[in-house]
Scaffold this motif. Structure first.
Motif, mmCIF file in Angstrom:
data_model
loop_
_atom_site.group_PDB
_atom_site.id
_atom_site.type_symbol
_atom_site.label_atom_id
_atom_site.label_comp_id
_atom_site.label_asym_id
_atom_site.label_seq_id
_atom_site.Cartn_x
_atom_site.Cartn_y
_atom_site.Cartn_z
ATOM 1 N N ILE A 94 0.774 -1.257 0.000
ATOM 2 C CA ILE A 94 0.000 0.000 0.000
ATOM 3 C C ILE A 94 0.798 1.295 0.000
ATOM 4 N N CYS A 95 2.087 1.253 0.120
ATOM 5 C CA CYS A 95 2.836 2.518 0.150
ATOM 6 C C CYS A 95 2.644 3.266 -1.159
ATOM 7 N N VAL A 96 2.241 4.535 -1.045
ATOM 8 C CA VAL A 96 2.030 5.330 -2.258
ATOM 9 C C VAL A 96 3.224 6.234 -2.548
ATOM 10 N N ARG A 97 4.285 6.021 -1.800
ATOM 11 C CA ARG A 97 5.510 6.818 -1.929
ATOM 12 C C ARG A 97 5.242 8.317 -1.848
ATOM 13 N N CYS A 98 4.398 8.680 -0.878
ATOM 14 C CA CYS A 98 4.050 10.088 -0.712
ATOM 15 C C CYS A 98 5.209 10.865 -0.086
ATOM 16 N N GLY A 99 6.089 10.181 0.594
ATOM 17 C CA GLY A 99 7.269 10.849 1.141
ATOM 18 C C GLY A 99 7.066 11.458 2.519
ATOM 19 N N ALA A 100 5.879 11.288 3.100
ATOM 20 C CA ALA A 100 5.639 11.901 4.416
ATOM 21 C C ALA A 100 6.616 11.382 5.472
ATOM 22 N N CYS A 101 7.065 10.149 5.303
ATOM 23 C CA CYS A 101 7.967 9.571 6.297
ATOM 24 C C CYS A 101 9.430 9.896 6.008
ATOM 25 N N ALA A 102 9.705 10.372 4.791
ATOM 26 C CA ALA A 102 11.082 10.403 4.291
ATOM 27 C C ALA A 102 12.073 11.098 5.220
ATOM 28 N N PRO A 118 12.943 6.293 5.507
ATOM 29 C CA PRO A 118 12.161 5.077 5.713
ATOM 30 C C PRO A 118 11.562 4.534 4.420
ATOM 31 N N VAL A 119 11.069 5.416 3.584
ATOM 32 C CA VAL A 119 10.430 4.945 2.352
ATOM 33 C C VAL A 119 11.440 4.214 1.475
ATOM 34 N N LEU A 120 12.665 4.710 1.424
ATOM 35 C CA LEU A 120 13.676 4.024 0.620
ATOM 36 C C LEU A 120 14.153 2.743 1.278
ATOM 37 N N PHE A 173 4.068 9.232 11.182
ATOM 38 C CA PHE A 173 3.795 10.236 10.162
ATOM 39 C C PHE A 173 3.189 9.661 8.884
ATOM 40 N N CYS A 174 3.099 8.350 8.793
ATOM 41 C CA CYS A 174 2.590 7.729 7.560
ATOM 42 C C CYS A 174 1.071 7.723 7.571
ATOM 43 N N PRO A 175 0.432 8.305 6.546
ATOM 44 C CA PRO A 175 -1.026 8.345 6.525
ATOM 45 C C PRO A 175 -1.647 6.944 6.484
ATOM 46 N N TYR A 176 -0.872 5.954 6.072
ATOM 47 C CA TYR A 176 -1.400 4.586 6.012
ATOM 48 C C TYR A 176 -0.935 3.744 7.202
ATOM 49 N N GLY A 177 -0.194 4.359 8.085
ATOM 50 C CA GLY A 177 0.276 3.629 9.252
ATOM 51 C C GLY A 177 1.306 2.555 8.928
#
Ligand code: SF4
Ligand code: SF4
Lengths: 545, 184
Positions: A94-102, A118-120, A173-177
């Protein structure tokens, strides 16, 4: 001759000022750098634990001495975990790579290495998942963010999944948890299938499995150490503490990380526990026992695999059962609580042979511990103070200007935010919070959790701990804070060098060290020093005499 | 001080440019973050670096002494000493200040009525920057030595009490203690 020398500018231009990798992250090869990684696990420890592929190996060598079918092992390991842990599969998809966690990971913030976003970090594994387990990835490859497993990819996994402290800050910080810590946990499990662990984890785990604690301290030595503290306490307070060991039928079993018993400044916290238990025993008949067999609250198995974590966790409960206590009181530890709160129940629970914890002194029922039967000492002490059960003289801590570090696991992992603060503010008159965004649920990790508190990866630790230290520095400069207080043994071990590097004026203490200083013991002599043998405020002259 | 006047007018631009150069020593994704995020707690590397450069440049202009320059320079070098930089890369950004000043003042200098004088002052300024770089190396080395000592003391710190308790430590006695046996 002078003409032969290169001009200064030419020399300077030779230094490549632009560090940008010329390629995308996927094509940027991993560079295993000294100071950033922990030594490979010793074959002895790996063998003792019955984990696969025990052999000497060196991360800097080209050949990691992997089994021939290592790719198959990785594939099967990944497959098994995708089937077994639904959350893992969901996190892969489900990660949309929005970058909120980056930019929320302390390792990215401190090292500046994009693969610590984290996303990477998750993409390192997800790219292989896409390739092997999704149609799009299989057909479109790189365009769909997929790549096949190779030796370089494996090395990259090892390097970066051991640069994650499983602190979960990113997940806040991830909108999807999405919880990158869970992804790291899976990746480390898979790496373990190939014998790719680090020694700072494998050897403590082996010791703990055999002897009962990380350092492999034998029961008599464990008792000797506590007796040693009893002597020091008597010298400081005139009170003779009488800890009980391995007492069958005691009401409560106390288990703390062994770091509190063997490493400064945790040892002062252990002295605080001893004082508190003695106080409660004299005043209220409190019946608590230490165990020299269940002598480790920490659980480095958690950083290895679910199975190893389970084995170590079960030892505490086995000891509680053997001694026939009602419930377990746990010392100031971080990850032990994550294990208890998040995993214990499904792994080894429910602990039906124990009772639902009730404070024998206040009658408070610890409902949160209903099923695990294990109470954190900060909650326990906060409850005592709330019910006015302790006589305290916070003035004795007046030399301390404290701030409080929320350890990731008690704070984010179990939501224990206010209890330690309540205790701290009752035993210490000077307390200042670090700025919001660096505390409570958003606390910055110490940078050395999840088994990364070794000596050889100091650069990683100093860089990863920078965001934490930076906030400490701020309150030091603004309010004169000189003590970083925490409820975690790893913190107590790793903060001293971190502070020395970034904010040398700030020292480190556990919560119950300060409790021990403030607690007015029955029949105590006039105290002139704190538990560190340093003069109490206004007592400097008396010491000299 | 004709140069000082020119610099004063362009100070902000010079520092910003210098900062850009330092930021460019990081991978591009990181550089973007370092420039964008202004919160000092969310971005300690960027804000500390900026702060350090600002203070150091101010110090250079005002003739600050070595201690002051050193303590102003310390935070940025301390960070770079634990990041993925070779020693030269960790401190070479200091030299870049020369280029930055020259670039930023190029127009003004070429138009200036007293060009010669300015060039002379520039030479002096460059020498100061060279000196600053040496200070930078000293700080870098100190940081690295500190890291090494942390590494060396790591096990000892962890188990000191235990070793002492078990009588496994044989420490050097106080100088003058009687139990040192004479050389025979
Ligand atoms: S915040 Fe969540 S969805 Fe967004 S990139 Fe990070 S992990 Fe993916
Ligand atoms: S869990 Fe913590 S260390 Fe790991 S990626 Fe997230 S923020 Fe970073």
């Amino acid at each position: 001759m002078a003409d032969d020398l290169p001009k200064a500018d030419d020399l300077l231009n030779k230094i490549d000022h632009n560090n940008s990798p010329p390629t995308s992250w996927m094509d940027t090869p991993v560079n295993i750098r000294k100071g950033m990684y922990c030594y490979a696990s010793s074959p002895k420890s790996v063998k003792y634990l019955g984990l696969p592929n025990a052999r000497p190996w060196n991360p800097l060598d080209d050949d990691w001495k992997l089994p021939d079918n290592w790719k198959e092992i990785v594939f099967e390991g990944l497959k098994e975990r995708l089937d077994k842990f639904r959350s893992f599969k969901v996190f892969m998809d489900i990660c949309v790579r929005c970058g909120a966690c980056a930019d929320k990971c302390h390792f990215f913030i401190g090292t500046g290495d994009p693969k610590n976003m984290p996303v990477l970090r998750a993409e390192l594994l997800r790219s292989v998942y896409r390739n092997d387990f999704t149609k799009a990835g299989n057909l479109l490859g790189k365009i769909a963010g997929a790549r096949p497993m190779t030796l370089d990819v494996l090395k990259e996994w090892w390097y970066y999944f051991f640069q994650c402290t499983e602190c979960r800050r990113c997940s806040v910080f991830c909108p999807y948890g999405i919880d990158t810590a869970e992804i790291t946990i899976m990746a480390r499990e898979i790496l373990n299938l190939l014998g790719l662990n680090i020694d700072w984890i494998a050897t403590p785990v082996a010791n703990c499995y055999r002897t009962g604690n990380h350092l492999g301290i034998q029961p008599h030595a464990f008792k000797d150490m506590l007796d040693f503290f009893v002597e020091d306490i008597e010298e400081i307070t005139g009170v003779n503490c009488e800890p009980q060991y391995n007492k069958k039928g005691a009401d409560i079993l106390f288990i703390t990380p062994s770091g509190d018993v063997f490493a400064d400044p945790g040892t002062y916290t252990a002295m605080g526990y001893l004082l508190l238990f003695q106080y409660l025993k004299e005043k209220y008949g409190f019946d608590v026992t230490w165990s020299t067999y269940g002598s480790e609250g920490g659980n480095f198995g958690f950083f290895t695999s679910h199975e190893t974590m389970k084995r170590l966790n079960s030892k505490m409960y086995a000891e509680a059962k053997r001694l026939g206590v009602k419930w377990i009181l746990g010392g100031e530890c971080g990850h032990m609580w994550r294990v208890i709160n998040q995993y214990m129940d499904t792994m080894n629970g429910p602990a039906d042979f124990l009772e639902e914890p009730v404070s024998p002194i206040t009658g408070t029922r610890f409902e949160n511990a209903k099923s695990t039967k294990m109470v954190h000492i900060a909650e326990f002490t906060a409850d005592l103070i709330k019910h006015n059960k302790l006589e305290l003289d916070p003035v004795r801590n007046d030399n301390v200007i404290a701030t409080f570090h929320d350890s990731c696991n008690p704070a984010r992992g179990m939501g224990m935010l206010d209890e330690p603060r309540f205790v701290l503010q009752n035993v210490c008159n000077n307390f200042h919070e670090m700025p919001p965004g660096t505390i409570r649920e958003q606390t910055f990790c110490c940078g050395s959790g999840s088994g990364l508190n070794a000596g050889e990866n100091m650069e990683l630790r100093m860089a990863g701990g920078l965001p934490r230290a930076n906030a400490v520095k701020y309150v030091h400069e603004k309010y004169g804070v000189n003590m970083l207080t925490c409820v975690c043994a790893i913190d107590r071990a790793v903060f001293p060098p971190l502070m020395e590097y970034w904010v040398p004026e700030v020292d480190v203490s556990g919560l119950h060290e300060l409790v021990g200083n403030a607690l007015i013991m029955q029949g105590e002599k006039k105290r002139t020093t704190d538990l560190r043998f340093e003069p109490l405020p206004g007592m400097e002259d008396e010491i000299d005499e | 001080m004709a140069l000082a006047e020119l610099i004063e007018q362009k100070k902000k631009a010079i520092i910003n440019k210098w900062y850009e150069h330092v930021v460019a020593t990081y991978p591009s994704d990181t550089a973007r973050f370092l420039k964008k995020e202004n919160d000092q707690f969310a971005n300690p590397v960027g804000t500390t670096t900026m702060h350090s450069l600002d203070a150091v440049f101010e110090g250079l202009l005002n003739g600050a002494d070595i201690e002051t320059l050193s303590s102003d320079l310390d935070p940025v070098i301390r960070i770079r000493a634990v990041q993925d930089f070779t020693p030269s890369k960790a401190v070479s950004f200091i030299f870049l200040l020369k280029n930055v000043v020259r670039e930023c003042l190029a127009k003004e200098i070429s138009k200036h009525k007293n060009k010669k004088e300015i060039e002379k002052e520039l030479d002096v300024f460059y020498t100061k920057v060279d000196g600053l770089c040496l200070i930078g190396f000293d700080i870098y080395m100190k940081c690295r030595e500190q890291l090494l000592s942390f590494q060396a003391n790591h096990i000892k710190d962890r188990t000191y009490r235990l070793l002492k308790k078990a009588d496994l430590l044989s420490e050097v006695p106080e100088v003058g203690a009687e139990n040192i046996s004479p050389n025979v």
